[in-house]
Design a protein around this motif. Structure first.
Motif, PDB file in Angstrom:
ATOM      1  N   VAL A 183      47.713 -62.075  44.118  1.00  0.00           N
ATOM      2  CA  VAL A 183      47.181 -62.824  42.979  1.00  0.00           C
ATOM      3  C   VAL A 183      47.913 -62.430  41.697  1.00  0.00           C
ATOM      4  N   LEU A 184      48.186 -61.140  41.522  1.00  0.00           N
ATOM      5  CA  LEU A 184      48.935 -60.706  40.340  1.00  0.00           C
ATOM      6  C   LEU A 184      50.306 -61.369  40.286  1.00  0.00           C
ATOM      7  N   GLY A 185      50.980 -61.448  41.430  1.00  0.00           N
ATOM      8  CA  GLY A 185      52.295 -62.071  41.456  1.00  0.00           C
ATOM      9  C   GLY A 185      52.238 -63.556  41.156  1.00  0.00           C
ATOM     10  N   THR A 186      51.266 -64.240  41.736  1.00  0.00           N
ATOM     11  CA  THR A 186      51.138 -65.678  41.522  1.00  0.00           C
ATOM     12  C   THR A 186      50.785 -66.005  40.075  1.00  0.00           C
ATOM     13  N   GLU A 187      49.958 -65.173  39.461  1.00  0.00           N
ATOM     14  CA  GLU A 187      49.489 -65.430  38.095  1.00  0.00           C
ATOM     15  C   GLU A 187      50.198 -64.572  37.056  1.00  0.00           C
ATOM     16  N   ARG A 188      51.383 -64.081  37.376  1.00  0.00           N
ATOM     17  CA  ARG A 188      52.065 -63.128  36.497  1.00  0.00           C
ATOM     18  C   ARG A 188      52.322 -63.711  35.110  1.00  0.00           C
ATOM     19  N   GLU A 189      52.706 -64.999  35.039  1.00  0.00           N
ATOM     20  CA  GLU A 189      52.994 -65.600  33.736  1.00  0.00           C
ATOM     21  C   GLU A 189      51.719 -65.746  32.905  1.00  0.00           C
ATOM     22  N   ARG A 190      50.646 -66.140  33.557  1.00  0.00           N
ATOM     23  CA  ARG A 190      49.375 -66.267  32.845  1.00  0.00           C
ATOM     24  C   ARG A 190      48.915 -64.907  32.320  1.00  0.00           C
ATOM     25  N   ILE A 191      49.098 -63.865  33.154  1.00  0.00           N
ATOM     26  CA  ILE A 191      48.681 -62.516  32.749  1.00  0.00           C
ATOM     27  C   ILE A 191      49.550 -62.011  31.606  1.00  0.00           C
ATOM     28  N   ARG A 192      50.844 -62.309  31.640  1.00  0.00           N
ATOM     29  CA  ARG A 192      51.732 -61.902  30.541  1.00  0.00           C
ATOM     30  C   ARG A 192      51.319 -62.556  29.227  1.00  0.00           C
ATOM     31  N   GLU A 193      50.954 -63.826  29.298  1.00  0.00           N
ATOM     32  CA  GLU A 193      50.507 -64.505  28.085  1.00  0.00           C
ATOM     33  C   GLU A 193      49.242 -63.868  27.520  1.00  0.00           C
ATOM     34  N   LEU A 194      48.349 -63.442  28.403  1.00  0.00           N
ATOM     35  CA  LEU A 194      47.100 -62.835  27.951  1.00  0.00           C
ATOM     36  C   LEU A 194      47.308 -61.440  27.373  1.00  0.00           C
ATOM     37  N   THR A 195      48.340 -60.735  27.849  1.00  0.00           N
ATOM     38  CA  THR A 195      48.519 -59.334  27.457  1.00  0.00           C
ATOM     39  C   THR A 195      49.660 -59.109  26.484  1.00  0.00           C
ATOM     40  N   GLN A 196      50.421 -60.140  26.150  1.00  0.00           N
ATOM     41  CA  GLN A 196      51.632 -59.921  25.349  1.00  0.00           C
ATOM     42  C   GLN A 196      51.337 -59.439  23.924  1.00  0.00           C
ATOM     43  N   ARG A 197      50.142 -59.696  23.433  1.00  0.00           N
ATOM     44  CA  ARG A 197      49.797 -59.259  22.083  1.00  0.00           C
ATOM     45  C   ARG A 197      48.958 -57.984  22.076  1.00  0.00           C
ATOM     46  N   TRP A 198      48.776 -57.370  23.217  1.00  0.00           N
ATOM     47  CA  TRP A 198      48.026 -56.120  23.238  1.00  0.00           C
ATOM     48  C   TRP A 198      48.777 -55.047  22.456  1.00  0.00           C
ATOM     49  N   PRO A 199      48.113 -54.317  21.586  1.00  0.00           N
ATOM     50  CA  PRO A 199      48.800 -53.248  20.849  1.00  0.00           C
ATOM     51  C   PRO A 199      49.135 -52.076  21.767  1.00  0.00           C
ATOM     52  N   ARG A 200      49.976 -51.218  21.257  1.00  0.00           N
ATOM     53  CA  ARG A 200      50.476 -50.112  22.067  1.00  0.00           C
ATOM     54  C   ARG A 200      49.368 -49.173  22.527  1.00  0.00           C
ATOM     55  N   PHE A 201      48.338 -48.953  21.686  1.00  0.00           N
ATOM     56  CA  PHE A 201      47.293 -48.008  22.082  1.00  0.00           C
ATOM     57  C   PHE A 201      46.497 -48.538  23.280  1.00  0.00           C
ATOM     58  N   VAL A 202      46.410 -49.873  23.432  1.00  0.00           N
ATOM     59  CA  VAL A 202      45.723 -50.432  24.601  1.00  0.00           C
ATOM     60  C   VAL A 202      46.499 -50.121  25.866  1.00  0.00           C
ATOM     61  N   TRP A 203      47.828 -50.260  25.802  1.00  0.00           N
ATOM     62  CA  TRP A 203      48.646 -49.939  26.969  1.00  0.00           C
ATOM     63  C   TRP A 203      48.606 -48.446  27.277  1.00  0.00           C
ATOM     64  N   PHE A 204      48.504 -47.621  26.223  1.00  0.00           N
ATOM     65  CA  PHE A 204      48.347 -46.188  26.457  1.00  0.00           C
ATOM     66  C   PHE A 204      47.059 -45.912  27.231  1.00  0.00           C
ATOM     67  N   PHE A 205      45.993 -46.610  26.857  1.00  0.00           N
ATOM     68  CA  PHE A 205      44.724 -46.459  27.559  1.00  0.00           C
ATOM     69  C   PHE A 205      44.855 -46.944  29.009  1.00  0.00           C
ATOM     70  N   VAL A 206      45.544 -48.078  29.231  1.00  0.00           N
ATOM     71  CA  VAL A 206      45.743 -48.597  30.585  1.00  0.00           C
ATOM     72  C   VAL A 206      46.513 -47.590  31.433  1.00  0.00           C
ATOM     73  N   ALA A 207      47.570 -46.988  30.850  1.00  0.00           N
ATOM     74  CA  ALA A 207      48.358 -45.996  31.584  1.00  0.00           C
ATOM     75  C   ALA A 207      47.524 -44.771  31.924  1.00  0.00           C
ATOM     76  N   ALA A 208      46.774 -44.259  30.946  1.00  0.00           N
ATOM     77  CA  ALA A 208      45.962 -43.072  31.190  1.00  0.00           C
ATOM     78  C   ALA A 208      44.880 -43.350  32.223  1.00  0.00           C
ATOM     79  N   ALA A 209      44.217 -44.513  32.097  1.00  0.00           N
ATOM     80  CA  ALA A 209      43.175 -44.862  33.059  1.00  0.00           C
ATOM     81  C   ALA A 209      43.761 -45.062  34.448  1.00  0.00           C
ATOM     82  N   GLY A 210      44.951 -45.691  34.527  1.00  0.00           N
ATOM     83  CA  GLY A 210      45.579 -45.902  35.826  1.00  0.00           C
ATOM     84  C   GLY A 210      45.908 -44.596  36.532  1.00  0.00           C
ATOM     85  N   ILE A 211      46.512 -43.666  35.796  1.00  0.00           N
ATOM     86  CA  ILE A 211      46.879 -42.379  36.407  1.00  0.00           C
ATOM     87  C   ILE A 211      45.631 -41.591  36.803  1.00  0.00           C
TER      88      ILE A 211
END
Length: 408
Positions: A183-211
């Motif tokens: 599903v991630l692969g099929t909807e990759r463009e839609r997901i990129r559009e939804l996340t492209q404006r996320w600030p850096r601290f959100v991605w830091f949180f995603v990385a920390a939560a993922g690990i």
């Protein structure tokens, strides 16, 4: 280090819990599963890909089985040269892999459809890779149907591993993980559009939560949390999302070191346990830390050799087999389609009464058939036998170019 679906990680090796992320095999396997779903479904989301399934199955067999069989041979050879044995000088985790391989064990492990023995335990995960590969059409259907509900599908795919882990049903624990990637692969463009404006601290949180979530089994290693592998799946999903959608993570993934490790990852996964166990057995009387250091370095070197002389040639062979199957399929397709399709029933006077609507459809069909003589790809709307024949002729004329297209 690799861990099977029910193995406990070596809690007494390595000291500090934060270092466990360096050898914890469970999240690595879950990331591999998500990535497999992501990568393998992508070619089948394009128009006309359903006709290349025979190519896919032929290629996938050689891509998975030849390296797996070679790694099994490496493991058996190392056990014959350096027999594994239990010892107070090594970790109890290493004692679990004491084995004297039999022919029956080797043959069973080589099927990749049953639970792997301790000869080369990483093969346990290839059972699920093979099952996913066989069921790929169902995953493609799941990914392409109801696309506006993609977030619901991911949510259900994350829920099923929890049910599987709590009920001890391996099929529910692992097969839905591939669906997340699909599903991630099929909807990759839609997901990129939804996340492209996320600030850096959100991605830091995603990385920390993922690990953190990917290594959740270390929260309580002495008393494992029921269903913890479902939490690991959530962490693995966040890690894949990070590298798919976050520019900083993409730049990290594009570095030479990351590219090298990514290229070697499958070979390293297949051979690392056998090398480490052989190194520990050989050097445990000298120094266990030294044995681990030498084993890790040797694993990287041997993985590079394994990639060059086993995995890469297997990949080339799989591509050649895929091209051969593709040529055979395209050669047989015209005969099959002509046998299955009656000779233009719309043009037969006895087929049906010649109503005005039917006469208009006949005229449209003859006009489209005339345009198919062009040397350019027919820019015709879908539908109708003449249009289908025109498109099939153009596709056949370009088969040589398409046969070289890599479909993993």
């Amino acid at each position: 280090m690799a861990t099977g679906p029910r193995d406990s990680p070596p809690a007494d090796v390595g000291g500090l819990p934060p270092l466990h992320v360096l050898w914890n095999g469970t999240p690595a396997v879950h990331v591999f599963f998500v990535l497999s779903g992501f990568v393998l479904v992508l070619p089948f989301t394009r128009p006309g890909a359903a006709g290349r399934r025979a190519q896919y199955y032929a290629k996938r067999f050689f891509r998975l089985y030849l390296p797996a069989w070679a790694s099994l041979a490496v493991a058996v050879a190392l056990i014959a040269i350096i027999p594994r044995s239990a010892s107070p000088l090594q970790s109890p985790w290493a004692d679990m892999y004491e084995t004297d391989p039999s022919l029956g064990q080797v043959l069973k492990d080589g099927l990749l459809l049953l639970n792997a023995s301790t000869i080369n335990t990483p093969l346990w995960s290839l059972k699920w890779e093979v099952l996913f590969s066989l069921l790929l059409p169902a995953y493609v259907l799941l990914a392409l149907r109801g696309r506006r509900f993609w977030h619901v599908k991911i949510g259900l795919a994350l829920l099923l591993p929890a049910v599987g882990a709590l009920q001890d049903v391996d099929r529910l624990s692992y097969l839905p993980v591939f669906a997340i990637g699909a599903v991630l692969g099929t909807e990759r463009e839609r997901i990129r559009e939804l996340t492209q404006r996320w600030p850096r601290f959100v991605w830091f949180f995603v990385a920390a939560a993922g690990i953190f979530l990917a290594n959740a089994e270390w929260i309580s290693p002495e008393q494992p949390i029921p269903g913890v592998e479902a939490v690991v799946t959530v962490g693995a999903t966040l890690i894949v999302l990070l590298f798919v959608s976050c520019r900083s993570a993409k730049r990290l993934g594009d570095t030479a070191g990351a590219q090298w490790l990514g290229r070697l990852s499958f070979s390293l996964y297949l051979v690392h346990l056998s090398i480490i166990l052989a190194g520990v057995t050989l050097l445990r009387s000298v120094s266990l830390p030294l044995a681990l250091a030498v084993s890790v370095g040797s694993s990287l070197v041997i993985a590079e050799l394994f990639y060059r002389y086993v995995e890469q040639p297997s990949h080339r062979l799989s591509m050649a087999v895929g091209r051969a199957v593709g040529r055979r399929t395209r050669r047989d397709a015209p005969a099959d389609s002509s046998a299955a399709t009656p000779a233009t029933p719309a043009d037969s006077p006895a087929a049906a009464p010649a109503t005005p609507a039917r006469r208009r459809r006949r005229a449209t069909g003859r006009g489209a058939a005339g345009t198919s003589k062009s040397s350019q790809p027919p820019p015709l709307p879908p539908g109708g036998q003449a249009e289908a024949a025109s498109r099939a002729a153009w596709a056949l004329s370009r088969s040589a170019a398409e046969s070289g297209r890599e479909m993993r």
